[in-house]
Each structure stands twice: as C-alpha cells, then as structure tokens.
Design a protein around this motif. Sequence first.
Motif, PDB file in Angstrom:
ATOM      1  N   PRO A 166      80.249  20.875  61.848  1.00  0.00           N
ATOM      2  CA  PRO A 166      81.709  20.941  61.960  1.00  0.00           C
ATOM      3  C   PRO A 166      82.154  21.831  63.122  1.00  0.00           C
ATOM      4  N   ARG A 167      83.283  21.433  63.702  1.00  0.00           N
ATOM      5  CA  ARG A 167      83.826  22.192  64.835  1.00  0.00           C
ATOM      6  C   ARG A 167      85.032  23.034  64.402  1.00  0.00           C
ATOM      7  N   ASP A 168      85.988  22.414  63.757  1.00  0.00           N
ATOM      8  CA  ASP A 168      87.193  23.129  63.313  1.00  0.00           C
ATOM      9  C   ASP A 168      87.780  22.379  62.115  1.00  0.00           C
ATOM     10  N   VAL A 169      87.229  22.631  60.942  1.00  0.00           N
ATOM     11  CA  VAL A 169      87.668  21.940  59.724  1.00  0.00           C
ATOM     12  C   VAL A 169      88.985  22.539  59.258  1.00  0.00           C
ATOM     13  N   GLU A 170      89.980  21.697  59.023  1.00  0.00           N
ATOM     14  CA  GLU A 170      91.324  22.183  58.711  1.00  0.00           C
ATOM     15  C   GLU A 170      91.924  21.621  57.428  1.00  0.00           C
ATOM     16  N   ALA A 171      91.391  20.535  56.878  1.00  0.00           N
ATOM     17  CA  ALA A 171      92.087  19.891  55.761  1.00  0.00           C
ATOM     18  C   ALA A 171      91.110  19.144  54.869  1.00  0.00           C
ATOM     19  N   ILE A 172      91.553  18.920  53.622  1.00  0.00           N
ATOM     20  CA  ILE A 172      90.769  18.134  52.670  1.00  0.00           C
ATOM     21  C   ILE A 172      91.732  17.338  51.798  1.00  0.00           C
ATOM     22  N   SER A 173      91.330  16.129  51.434  1.00  0.00           N
ATOM     23  CA  SER A 173      92.184  15.258  50.634  1.00  0.00           C
ATOM     24  C   SER A 173      91.315  14.364  49.768  1.00  0.00           C
ATOM     25  N   THR A 174      91.856  13.942  48.635  1.00  0.00           N
ATOM     26  CA  THR A 174      91.149  12.993  47.779  1.00  0.00           C
ATOM     27  C   THR A 174      91.680  11.587  48.026  1.00  0.00           C
ATOM     28  N   GLY A 175      90.816  10.590  47.870  1.00  0.00           N
ATOM     29  CA  GLY A 175      91.223   9.211  48.064  1.00  0.00           C
ATOM     30  C   GLY A 175      91.099   8.408  46.785  1.00  0.00           C
ATOM     31  N   PRO A 176      91.771   7.257  46.712  1.00  0.00           N
ATOM     32  CA  PRO A 176      91.702   6.426  45.506  1.00  0.00           C
ATOM     33  C   PRO A 176      90.336   5.814  45.269  1.00  0.00           C
ATOM     34  N   ASP A 177      89.458   5.898  46.262  1.00  0.00           N
ATOM     35  CA  ASP A 177      88.103   5.365  46.121  1.00  0.00           C
ATOM     36  C   ASP A 177      87.146   6.376  45.508  1.00  0.00           C
ATOM     37  N   GLY A 178      87.678   7.528  45.044  1.00  0.00           N
ATOM     38  CA  GLY A 178      86.823   8.531  44.430  1.00  0.00           C
ATOM     39  C   GLY A 178      86.093   9.412  45.425  1.00  0.00           C
ATOM     40  N   ARG A 179      86.489   9.345  46.685  1.00  0.00           N
ATOM     41  CA  ARG A 179      85.831  10.156  47.697  1.00  0.00           C
ATOM     42  C   ARG A 179      86.724  11.318  48.131  1.00  0.00           C
ATOM     43  N   LEU A 180      86.084  12.355  48.644  1.00  0.00           N
ATOM     44  CA  LEU A 180      86.772  13.459  49.286  1.00  0.00           C
ATOM     45  C   LEU A 180      86.732  13.244  50.789  1.00  0.00           C
ATOM     46  N   TYR A 181      87.854  13.508  51.447  1.00  0.00           N
ATOM     47  CA  TYR A 181      87.970  13.342  52.892  1.00  0.00           C
ATOM     48  C   TYR A 181      88.211  14.711  53.516  1.00  0.00           C
ATOM     49  N   VAL A 182      87.360  15.094  54.452  1.00  0.00           N
ATOM     50  CA  VAL A 182      87.435  16.396  55.092  1.00  0.00           C
ATOM     51  C   VAL A 182      87.825  16.192  56.550  1.00  0.00           C
ATOM     52  N   GLY A 183      88.876  16.875  56.979  1.00  0.00           N
ATOM     53  CA  GLY A 183      89.390  16.688  58.334  1.00  0.00           C
ATOM     54  C   GLY A 183      88.890  17.749  59.300  1.00  0.00           C
TER      55      GLY A 183
ATOM     56  N   ASP B 194      82.042  28.492  59.727  1.00  0.00           N
ATOM     57  CA  ASP B 194      81.429  28.641  58.409  1.00  0.00           C
ATOM     58  C   ASP B 194      80.191  27.776  58.296  1.00  0.00           C
ATOM     59  N   GLY B 195      80.338  26.477  58.522  1.00  0.00           N
ATOM     60  CA  GLY B 195      79.232  25.550  58.347  1.00  0.00           C
ATOM     61  C   GLY B 195      79.702  24.340  57.571  1.00  0.00           C
ATOM     62  N   PRO B 196      78.791  23.419  57.252  1.00  0.00           N
ATOM     63  CA  PRO B 196      79.174  22.161  56.602  1.00  0.00           C
ATOM     64  C   PRO B 196      79.325  22.312  55.095  1.00  0.00           C
ATOM     65  N   TYR B 197      80.223  23.187  54.657  1.00  0.00           N
ATOM     66  CA  TYR B 197      80.339  23.500  53.234  1.00  0.00           C
ATOM     67  C   TYR B 197      81.737  23.205  52.694  1.00  0.00           C
ATOM     68  N   VAL B 198      81.755  22.702  51.464  1.00  0.00           N
ATOM     69  CA  VAL B 198      82.986  22.511  50.704  1.00  0.00           C
ATOM     70  C   VAL B 198      82.771  23.168  49.352  1.00  0.00           C
ATOM     71  N   TYR B 199      83.807  23.835  48.855  1.00  0.00           N
ATOM     72  CA  TYR B 199      83.668  24.625  47.624  1.00  0.00           C
ATOM     73  C   TYR B 199      84.582  24.085  46.528  1.00  0.00           C
ATOM     74  N   ALA B 200      84.043  24.009  45.317  1.00  0.00           N
ATOM     75  CA  ALA B 200      84.850  23.666  44.144  1.00  0.00           C
ATOM     76  C   ALA B 200      85.204  24.963  43.435  1.00  0.00           C
ATOM     77  N   VAL B 201      86.513  25.187  43.258  1.00  0.00           N
ATOM     78  CA  VAL B 201      87.014  26.417  42.649  1.00  0.00           C
ATOM     79  C   VAL B 201      87.754  26.057  41.373  1.00  0.00           C
ATOM     80  N   ASP B 202      87.452  26.753  40.282  1.00  0.00           N
ATOM     81  CA  ASP B 202      88.124  26.417  39.030  1.00  0.00           C
ATOM     82  C   ASP B 202      89.466  27.138  38.934  1.00  0.00           C
ATOM     83  N   SER B 203      90.165  26.911  37.816  1.00  0.00           N
ATOM     84  CA  SER B 203      91.518  27.422  37.674  1.00  0.00           C
ATOM     85  C   SER B 203      91.567  28.923  37.430  1.00  0.00           C
ATOM     86  N   GLY B 204      90.409  29.565  37.401  1.00  0.00           N
ATOM     87  CA  GLY B 204      90.356  31.015  37.348  1.00  0.00           C
ATOM     88  C   GLY B 204      89.988  31.619  38.686  1.00  0.00           C
TER      89      GLY B 204
END
Length: 354
Positions: free
Chosen positions: A99-116, A75-85
């Motif tokens: 990116p080579r093979d992005v598989e996961a995403i998580s939020t951290g207590p520091d206010g950052r998003l972590y992409v695996g 896909d490329g170096p993209y992350v998408y925000a999707v609303d509840s609709g």
Amino acid sequence: MLRTRTTRLPAALLAAACATAAVAVTAGVGAPPARAAGGGGEAFTIGDPRITESSGLAASLRHPGVYWTHNDSDDGPYVYAVDSGGRTVATVTLRGIEPRDVEAISTGPDGRLYVGDIGDNLGGKWPEVWIYAFAEPAELRDQTVQVTRYRVRYEDGPRDAEALMVHPVTGRAYIASKKQGGGGLYQGPEQLSATGVNTFRRIADAPWTTDGAFSPDGTRLVLRGYFAATLYRWKDGAPADPDPVSPPFQRQGESVAFTADGRALLFGSEGKDSPVWRSPLDDDQLPDTVRPLPGASASAAPRSPDPSGSPGVPSTDSASGSSGSGAGEQVTGVAFLLAVAGAMFGLRRRKRGG
C-alpha cells in the motif's frame, strides 16, 4: 449538479479553532462528561497501540457490533476488526500488495470489503491509484487473505482523495476527491474490472472530504471533512438535498460510517487512543427504510457532541464503550488547530517578506 463553496484553508482553520476554543472556555471542557438521553456521545475508543492513524471506518456485514478500520500510510497491508468496546478482535493481512496511501474502507453487497489506496498528498502526482477487495472473513481471527486489485484513474487527471463508498445495493464504487476549493464526486464503472483500467467520471461537486459512507439501504450518503459534514439523499444515482450535520470536534476528523441499523453516524479521528463518536440522526434524516422509534425522536438529543465534550450513552448496536476522554480530545484539537493555523499564516508572512 451539487455545488458547494469553501473558504481558504488557513482562514478556515483559524476561525474554527478560535470559535471552538471560545465555546470550550465558556462551557468548561474540563467538567465531567454529561450523558445525553438520545444516544449521542462517545461510542468507543480504539485502544490498539498499532492503530494511530485510523483513516477509514466501516460497519461489518457479517459480525454485528464490529467495525473495520486501517491506518493511513506507513503501516503495511493491514486491516483491523474492532469490536464495540474498542478492542481489536482480528488483524487481516492483505497478501501481495504494498500500500502507498490507504485512506478509506467500505463494504459491498457482494460480501467483500473494499480498501481505497487512493491518497495523493502531493496533489495529483500518481497517474493511477488502487482499490483492493477481499471477502469479509467469516471468522474473526488474525489471518492473511488474497485480494483483487483494481486499477483506478480519473477522467480529468490525477487527484488526491480520501473517501471511497461502495453502494450497498448496486455495488458501484464512488470516490470523493479532497481539494481546498471543493472537490468532486466520481463514479466508477457499473462493475470494476480486474484486468483493465477503471475510469472514474465526475458526476457532482463535493465539499472538502476526508471520508464518506452510504447508509445500509443506499438512500443516504454522508461526506465529512475536518469541521463539517453533509448528509444527502441519494436519488437517481446522484446526491441531492444536502443537509448539514455537525460532527464532533476532533483532533483530526478522518472517518465516518453509518451504524448497522442506519440510525446514527459514527465519526472517527486519527491519533493514539482515538475515540469514535456516535451522532444520532433526526427522524427526517433517517434512511428511507428506517422507521422512527415509537415515542422517541432523535431530534430530542444533539446530533453530535458539542465542543464542551458532553458524550452520551451509546446505542445497543454500537458499543457500551468508554467515555471520559472527550474533554481532553477537545482541548488537544483546539491546540492542534491553533498551531497549524499559526504556522500557515507565519509561512505566508515569510513568503511575502522574502
């Protein structure tokens, strides 16, 4: 140490497909979807035509009712925000990475998003994988952000993985490897280093895992695979007291997340127009800081949609979302599994005959 056992994949695929097909035929997957009283069922459908391989899911910390997702490889170096609709409200481009093979995403207590970027479909070819971190945007709009890249290696050598979980209290990162006979849960250092190699050490066994997530208070961990999921209590920095939960039957079950209030799990799948299902937790499964609702019990409703495709009314913290694609999803999933199982058994026969 937590230990699990899994069956050989071809047999498991065939058994799951046949069992689900039998239930679907008996229950009538073509019937109009019913509504469940407890909030279980389809929460929303990801409608963006660019998102065809949603492989991770994480509830936003800054924007209620918004979830972050991404495609798998190619896909490329993209992350998408999707609303509840199910509508894409922001596309974030990660500057300076391929990116080579992005598989996961998580939020951290520091206010950052972590992409695996941790996938390795070649079974352990890559000597190292990467985690990318960036501040969750304060404004939901298309934008490009600077990221921090963390180099990751495992103490016992390369492996395939699809689950990255950042603990919402300690900020420590964990990775669950994906292996047919059962993988492992790996713990990163107390703080990730942007200048050196971060070695992840195995702390527990894990089932076949395509994604995982911590509850918002960090007292529960869920790991999911294609056909099963397990909820754990998080005690003294390790998983304990495994409790099986039933994910919905999906085309290719890839993602899982807790809702922002911790009362339910969200299960996502790859594919175009992929639905995200909401599965409420029973009272005894709720995170430690979440009180059961007065006069109501999640145990009165199904934990997840059954194979007959009976979605219910989503909760207010997820979306009002659409329903009605569940039946088609179940039929597609059954056909997919039967085809894969048949192909794998055919391959094994050709090998034996050769």
